[in-house]
Design a protein around this motif. Structure first.
Motif, PDB file in Angstrom:
ATOM      1  N   PRO A 121       0.817  -1.228   0.000  1.00 23.68           N
ATOM      2  CA  PRO A 121       0.000   0.000   0.000  1.00 23.68           C
ATOM      3  C   PRO A 121       0.842   1.267   0.000  1.00 23.68           C
ATOM      4  N   ALA A 122       2.001   1.252   0.668  1.00 17.02           N
ATOM      5  CA  ALA A 122       2.852   2.444   0.682  1.00 17.02           C
ATOM      6  C   ALA A 122       3.398   2.731  -0.714  1.00 17.02           C
ATOM      7  N   ARG A 157      -5.222   6.508   5.121  1.00 13.82           N
ATOM      8  CA  ARG A 157      -5.267   5.055   5.291  1.00 13.82           C
ATOM      9  C   ARG A 157      -5.600   4.357   3.978  1.00 13.82           C
ATOM     10  N   GLU A 158      -6.523   4.949   3.238  1.00 12.64           N
ATOM     11  CA  GLU A 158      -6.920   4.364   1.963  1.00 12.64           C
ATOM     12  C   GLU A 158      -5.778   4.410   0.956  1.00 12.64           C
ATOM     13  N   GLN A 162      -2.633   1.384   6.686  1.00  7.13           N
ATOM     14  CA  GLN A 162      -2.695   1.675   8.124  1.00  7.13           C
ATOM     15  C   GLN A 162      -1.309   1.942   8.709  1.00  7.13           C
ATOM     16  N   GLY A 163      -0.318   1.113   8.341  1.00  4.21           N
ATOM     17  CA  GLY A 163       0.997   1.205   8.965  1.00  4.21           C
ATOM     18  C   GLY A 163       1.690   2.525   8.714  1.00  4.21           C
ATOM     19  N   LEU A 164       1.809   2.918   7.447  1.00  7.01           N
ATOM     20  CA  LEU A 164       2.496   4.172   7.124  1.00  7.01           C
ATOM     21  C   LEU A 164       1.731   5.366   7.680  1.00  7.01           C
ATOM     22  N   ALA A 186      -8.565  15.836   3.506  1.00  5.08           N
ATOM     23  CA  ALA A 186      -7.530  15.118   2.762  1.00  5.08           C
ATOM     24  C   ALA A 186      -6.596  16.067   2.020  1.00  5.08           C
ATOM     25  N   ALA A 187      -6.973  17.347   1.906  1.00  6.16           N
ATOM     26  CA  ALA A 187      -6.081  18.297   1.237  1.00  6.16           C
ATOM     27  C   ALA A 187      -4.738  18.399   1.951  1.00  6.16           C
ATOM     28  N   LEU A 188      -4.725  18.273   3.288  1.00  7.50           N
ATOM     29  CA  LEU A 188      -3.461  18.394   4.018  1.00  7.50           C
ATOM     30  C   LEU A 188      -2.537  17.207   3.745  1.00  7.50           C
TER      31      LEU A 188
END
Length: 452
Positions: A121-122, A157-158, A162-164, A186-188
């Protein structure tokens, strides 16, 4: 108080936004005066000596991903003062620490920040950021309205897993801005991802970041220790803006209000709905303690990190720690200890000795015996330290700018119009100045770092 220049533009506030605006206005040939309530320029972009080192009182570093401040540095001849900041970083979370170097992404794996299940995911999120976000302006909040309705934590998260999100994105927002990721849109995190996708790195200025605001201040006229109590629009077309100040009444052709939202709300008479919407921006509180040490930290202390980011929700009262000697900005050692929101509120009225003791006690788990090494200290408090970017705020900023009436002689330029970093504040000031130059001269100036 001078009151015989009704043709001038008055800028309220000598922080980076106000000084950027005033510098641009003066360069366009307009008479401009800055009114500042404090006795020195810079505000939350100022530097002070502590012992033999330096403490940044607000902003801690600049970024190679910035778009407005580099032009100011070049114009002022300050590029030779640029110096690198160590990319070494430590994330702390109740007895656990992860160390990595921002210039070496693979160190996130070797340092334990990223685990096996986090890699896919990362990597997917990083690729998407390079493709979708890297080219966007990171100083203009109004260009991020498509991420405006998403919760920042949910989006991160999406996108990154979750981890990163837990071990890097959330600690970054907490450590740099004293905020919670889920209190922002989510802009930040989207903009932070854009910085990362560009490969941006941190840098500072020899002599501190206050070198920039001091240099800007030298290019314009500033009246210090003058409080502005009211700014009123002209009563009729072609009239003057009226400012009520602690030294009397004065008139001006136009005014730029470049102070935080709380102060701007108090002084702006009869705000329009679009103005009220952006001025409703919440802020995090800032409490910083600068601890001067007799000797610089050893190479292995604090994992060699320039910055320590504390995971939100941990038992530590801190948000972050910055190590002056690892900025390559001068001699001496200062640890800038930044408290999280709960501690900042709890210590809001505490005296200097109490805040110093709390700072030392909080860092000692990582630096045993710190108390015996501290030779001097300073404490800085900000009621409005960093503006949040709540859901819907980017659209409010876009709407304010788009619907500001032609010929409006009062223009907002505070940090509530942008992201919680200095480049965005500088953009706000430059944007306001460009707007007034166009209105007052009929000829827009050459634009630099203000976007379309």
């Amino acid at each position: 108080m001078r009151s015989d220049r009704p043709d001038e533009v008055v800028v309220v506030g000598a922080g980076i936004a106000g000084l950027s605006a005033a510098h641009r206005l003066a360069a366009a040939g307009l008479p401009v005066t800055v009114i500042e309530a404090e006795r020195a320029p810079g505000g939350r972009m100022s530097t002070q000596a502590v012992g033999e080192g330096l403490m940044e009182r607000g902003a801690q570093f600049l970024s190679t991903g910035y778009e407005s401040i580099p032009g100011l540095l070049a114009t002022l001849g300050l590029e030779e003062r640029i110096t690198t900041v160590s990319g070494r970083t430590m994330v702390a979370d109740d007895g656990r620490t992860w160390r990595f170097d921002t210039r070496r992404p693979l160190s996130m794996v070797s340092g334990g920040l990223l685990r096996g299940r986090d890699l896919v995911p990362a990597a997917r999120g990083g690729w998407a950021a390079r493709r979708e976000l890297a080219a966007r302006p990171t100083n203009d909040l109004g260009r991020w309205t498509d991420l405006d309705e998403r919760d920042g934590l949910e989006w991160a998260r999406e996108r990154f897993g979750q981890g990163l999100t837990r071990r890097l994105v959330s600690p970054t927002v907490h450590g740099l801005y004293f905020q919670e990721l889920d209190a922002n849109s989510a802009a930040l995190p989207g903009t932070l991802a854009a910085f990362s996708a560009r490969g941006a790195s941190a840098f500072t200025l020899r002599g501190g970041l206050g070198t920039l605001t001091s240099a800007l201040a030298e290019t314009v006229t500033i009246e210090y220790e003058v409080r502005v109590d009211r700014v009123q629009r002209p009563e009729s077309p072609g009239g003057h803006v009226v400012l009520t100040t602690s030294q009397g009444r004065r008139e001006a052709a136009a005014a730029v209000i470049a102070v935080p939202a709380g102060a701007a709300t108090r002084i702006l008479a009869d705000p329009a709905p679009d103005e009220a919407a952006v001025l409703a921006t919440p802020y995090s509180r800032g409490l910083l303690a600068g601890l001067a040490l007799a000797e610089p930290l050893a190479e292995d202390e604090l994992g060699g990190a320039y910055g320590v980011l504390v995971t939100p929700g941990s038992s530590s009262p801190l948000a972050a720690v910055a190590v002056h000697s690892r900025t390559n900005a001068g001699a001496g050692e200062v640890l800038t200890v930044m408290f999280g929101q709960d501690a900042a509120r709890r210590l809001a009225t505490a005296d200097h000795a109490t805040v110093r003791a709390a700072a030392v006690e909080s860092v000692e788990p990582w630096l045993p015996g710190l108390a015996d090494r501290v030779t001097d200290s300073r404490v800085t408090r900000w009621q409005e330290a960093m503006p949040y970017v709540p859901i819907g705020h980017a659209e409010a900023v876009r709407r304010y700018r788009a619907r500001l009436p032609a010929g409006s002689p009062v223009v907002l330029a505070g940090d509530y119009l942008g992201f919680p970093w200095s480049d965005s504040a500088a953009f706000n000031g430059l944007w306001a100045a460009d707007r007034l130059v166009a209105e007052l001269t009929g000829a827009p100036p050459e634009r630099s770092g203000t976007g379309p």
